[in-house]
Design a protein around this motif. Structure first.
Motif, PDB file in Angstrom:
ATOM      1  N   GLU A  69       0.833  -1.205   0.000  1.00 32.38           N
ATOM      2  CA  GLU A  69       0.000   0.000   0.000  1.00 32.38           C
ATOM      3  C   GLU A  69       0.869   1.258   0.000  1.00 32.38           C
ATOM      4  N   TYR A  70       0.561   2.158  -0.960  1.00 30.29           N
ATOM      5  CA  TYR A  70       1.271   3.430  -1.122  1.00 30.29           C
ATOM      6  C   TYR A  70       0.308   4.569  -0.879  1.00 30.29           C
ATOM      7  N   THR A  71       0.790   5.611  -0.250  1.00 29.83           N
ATOM      8  CA  THR A  71       0.063   6.869  -0.207  1.00 29.83           C
ATOM      9  C   THR A  71       0.946   7.894  -0.929  1.00 29.83           C
ATOM     10  N   LYS A  83      -4.807   6.421  -2.252  1.00 31.28           N
ATOM     11  CA  LYS A  83      -4.055   5.184  -2.041  1.00 31.28           C
ATOM     12  C   LYS A  83      -3.843   4.427  -3.332  1.00 31.28           C
ATOM     13  N   ARG A  84      -2.706   3.748  -3.374  1.00 28.09           N
ATOM     14  CA  ARG A  84      -2.475   2.747  -4.406  1.00 28.09           C
ATOM     15  C   ARG A  84      -2.213   1.422  -3.711  1.00 28.09           C
ATOM     16  N   ILE A  85      -2.903   0.399  -4.159  1.00 29.64           N
ATOM     17  CA  ILE A  85      -2.638  -0.948  -3.664  1.00 29.64           C
ATOM     18  C   ILE A  85      -2.063  -1.754  -4.817  1.00 29.64           C
ATOM     19  N   ASN A  86      -1.008  -2.480  -4.535  1.00 29.21           N
ATOM     20  CA  ASN A  86      -0.391  -3.340  -5.536  1.00 29.21           C
ATOM     21  C   ASN A  86      -0.365  -4.761  -4.992  1.00 29.21           C
ATOM     22  N   LEU A  87      -0.796  -5.699  -5.833  1.00 26.68           N
ATOM     23  CA  LEU A  87      -0.729  -7.112  -5.467  1.00 26.68           C
ATOM     24  C   LEU A  87       0.353  -7.755  -6.325  1.00 26.68           C
ATOM     25  N   PRO A  93      14.689   0.899  -6.059  1.00 25.91           N
ATOM     26  CA  PRO A  93      15.019  -0.171  -7.000  1.00 25.91           C
ATOM     27  C   PRO A  93      15.519  -1.426  -6.273  1.00 25.91           C
ATOM     28  N   HIS A  94      15.041  -2.566  -6.726  1.00 23.21           N
ATOM     29  CA  HIS A  94      15.402  -3.849  -6.104  1.00 23.21           C
ATOM     30  C   HIS A  94      15.175  -4.952  -7.130  1.00 23.21           C
ATOM     31  N   ILE A  95      15.676  -6.143  -6.813  1.00 21.18           N
ATOM     32  CA  ILE A  95      15.273  -7.322  -7.597  1.00 21.18           C
ATOM     33  C   ILE A  95      14.567  -8.282  -6.662  1.00 21.18           C
ATOM     34  N   ASP A  96      13.660  -9.062  -7.227  1.00 21.30           N
ATOM     35  CA  ASP A  96      12.931 -10.047  -6.444  1.00 21.30           C
ATOM     36  C   ASP A  96      13.622 -11.382  -6.646  1.00 21.30           C
ATOM     37  N   GLN A  97      14.362 -11.807  -5.631  1.00 23.77           N
ATOM     38  CA  GLN A  97      15.179 -13.020  -5.788  1.00 23.77           C
ATOM     39  C   GLN A  97      15.041 -13.950  -4.591  1.00 23.77           C
ATOM     40  N   PRO A 157       6.927 -16.499 -13.398  1.00 23.93           N
ATOM     41  CA  PRO A 157       6.950 -15.030 -13.412  1.00 23.93           C
ATOM     42  C   PRO A 157       6.394 -14.459 -12.111  1.00 23.93           C
ATOM     43  N   ILE A 158       6.427 -13.144 -12.002  1.00 23.77           N
ATOM     44  CA  ILE A 158       5.676 -12.433 -10.976  1.00 23.77           C
ATOM     45  C   ILE A 158       4.561 -11.695 -11.707  1.00 23.77           C
ATOM     46  N   VAL A 159       3.367 -11.777 -11.153  1.00 27.75           N
ATOM     47  CA  VAL A 159       2.219 -11.072 -11.732  1.00 27.75           C
ATOM     48  C   VAL A 159       1.853  -9.945 -10.775  1.00 27.75           C
ATOM     49  N   SER A 160       1.844  -8.725 -11.285  1.00 25.41           N
ATOM     50  CA  SER A 160       1.706  -7.533 -10.442  1.00 25.41           C
ATOM     51  C   SER A 160       0.474  -6.730 -10.874  1.00 25.41           C
ATOM     52  N   VAL A 161      -0.420  -6.467  -9.938  1.00 26.81           N
ATOM     53  CA  VAL A 161      -1.710  -5.829 -10.233  1.00 26.81           C
ATOM     54  C   VAL A 161      -1.788  -4.478  -9.526  1.00 26.81           C
ATOM     55  N   TYR A 208      16.297  -5.066 -12.191  1.00 26.23           N
ATOM     56  CA  TYR A 208      16.002  -4.074 -11.145  1.00 26.23           C
ATOM     57  C   TYR A 208      14.773  -3.271 -11.542  1.00 26.23           C
ATOM     58  N   HIS A 209      13.958  -2.984 -10.534  1.00 22.43           N
ATOM     59  CA  HIS A 209      12.736  -2.211 -10.768  1.00 22.43           C
ATOM     60  C   HIS A 209      12.349  -1.512  -9.474  1.00 22.43           C
ATOM     61  N   GLY A 210      11.545  -0.482  -9.622  1.00 23.92           N
ATOM     62  CA  GLY A 210      11.089   0.250  -8.443  1.00 23.92           C
ATOM     63  C   GLY A 210       9.841   1.032  -8.800  1.00 23.92           C
ATOM     64  N   VAL A 269       4.205   5.328 -11.253  1.00 19.19           N
ATOM     65  CA  VAL A 269       5.134   5.101 -12.363  1.00 19.19           C
ATOM     66  C   VAL A 269       6.102   4.002 -11.947  1.00 19.19           C
ATOM     67  N   PHE A 270       6.027   2.907 -12.678  1.00 19.87           N
ATOM     68  CA  PHE A 270       6.911   1.765 -12.457  1.00 19.87           C
ATOM     69  C   PHE A 270       8.200   2.045 -13.208  1.00 19.87           C
ATOM     70  N   GLN A 271       9.335   1.745 -12.595  1.00 19.73           N
ATOM     71  CA  GLN A 271      10.618   2.018 -13.222  1.00 19.73           C
ATOM     72  C   GLN A 271      11.360   0.717 -13.468  1.00 19.73           C
TER      73      GLN A 271
HETATM   74  C1  MD6 Z   1       4.696  -2.157  -6.989  1.00 18.74           C
HETATM   75  N1  MD6 Z   1       6.139  -3.947  -7.523  1.00 18.74           N
HETATM   76  O1  MD6 Z   1       4.300  -2.096  -8.146  1.00 18.74           O
HETATM   77  C2  MD6 Z   1       5.924  -2.913  -6.631  1.00 18.74           C
HETATM   78  N2  MD6 Z   1       8.210  -6.723  -8.270  1.00 18.74           N
HETATM   79  O2  MD6 Z   1       4.128  -1.580  -6.077  1.00 18.74           O
HETATM   80  C3  MD6 Z   1       7.213  -4.741  -7.493  1.00 18.74           C
HETATM   81  O3  MD6 Z   1       8.122  -4.587  -6.710  1.00 18.74           O
HETATM   82  C4  MD6 Z   1       7.287  -5.813  -8.466  1.00 18.74           C
HETATM   83  O4  MD6 Z   1       5.496  -4.979  -9.760  1.00 18.74           O
HETATM   84  C5  MD6 Z   1       8.359  -7.716  -9.134  1.00 18.74           C
HETATM   85  C6  MD6 Z   1       7.539  -7.854 -10.223  1.00 18.74           C
HETATM   86  C7  MD6 Z   1       6.574  -6.952 -10.439  1.00 18.74           C
HETATM   87  C8  MD6 Z   1       6.430  -5.890  -9.559  1.00 18.74           C
END
Ligand code: MD6
Ligand code: FE
Length: 210
Positions: free
Chosen positions: A118-120, A200-204, A127-131, A139-143, A183-185, A150-152
């Motif tokens: 959850e973001y406000t 709010k932003r919610i990310n799954l 930036p990080h990697i998911d490892q 994969p990772i599925v991100s909603v 790397y992403h953030g 803005v995803f980087q």
């Molecule tokens: C977010 N997402 O969008 C954070 N990680 O709030 C992530 O960190 C992420 O979106 C791995 C794969 C997809 C992602």
């Protein structure tokens, strides 16, 4: 009313291994589950291995949940706050994750972990990697739900210039294959308001952790 009546999903290939499915998720259905999940395992700001508090508030559902602690990152079967198992991943979440992965070319995705972020406004995710997942072939599925962000996207090494991808309510990113360890953030979230959940932003993020 089926998915394609309410939503106008479109598939975009961002780069090899990164697929953006715009307007793919019916977030009203997802949001209906959130209070129950967060009632069982509330959002909390975890401590990093460096001992700082994360800006993003997090919780989990599923057999496994991702946690950050001063001792490191890990997946746990129990919520450390309550000692109880994390709540189950709702069927609507699992179906969405499987269908999004399928669209991106990953058949048979059955997540065992769903991280809830959850973001406000003003909050960013560095930036990080998911490892921390055992099998990185999945994969990772991100909603994205609620206000935009803005995803980087960077590269396989830290630093460099980001590719900026705006994400709106209902957008889904599938992130795998050759892009699984990039790397992403998330850029500092701008002030905005969602009619249902406010500022709010919610990310799954759905993962196969074990
Ligand atoms: C977010 N997402 O969008 C954070 N990680 O709030 C992530 O960190 C992420 O979106 C791995 C794969 C997809 C992602
Ligand atoms: Fe990530």
């Amino acid at each position: 009313m089926d998915l394609f009546t309410k939503l106008r999903p479109e598939k975009q290939s961002i780069r090899e291994g990164v697929t953006l499915l715009t307007s793919f998720a019916d977030t009203d259905i997802l949001l209906a589950e959130i209070p129950v999940l967060l009632g069982a395992s509330p959002l909390r700001r975890m401590l990093t291995p460096g001992g700082r508090q994360m800006q993003v508030a997090m919780s989990n559902c599923g057999p496994l949940g991702w946690v950050s602690e001063p001792t490191g990152y890990r997946y746990t079967a129990y919520d450390p706050l309550s000692g109880n198992p994390w709540p189950d991943i709702p069927l609507s979440f699992r179906t969405l994750a499987r269908e999004a992965a399928e669209q991106a070319g990953f058949s048979g995705f059955e997540p065992d972990a769903c991280l809830i972020n959850e973001y406000t406004p003003g909050i960013r995710l560095s930036p990080h990697i998911d490892q921390d997942e055992a099998d990185r072939n999945w994969p990772i599925v991100s909603v994205s739900i609620g206000i935009p962000a803005v995803f980087q996207l960077y590269g396989l090494t830290r630093g460099g210039r980001a590719e900026n991808i705006p994400l709106y309510d209902g957008d889904v990113i599938v992130f795998g294959g050759p892009a699984r360890l990039i790397y992403h953030g998330v850029k500092k979230v701008e002030r905005a308001r969602d009619a249902r959940i406010g500022e709010k932003r919610i990310n799954l993020t759905f993962r196969r952790a074990h």
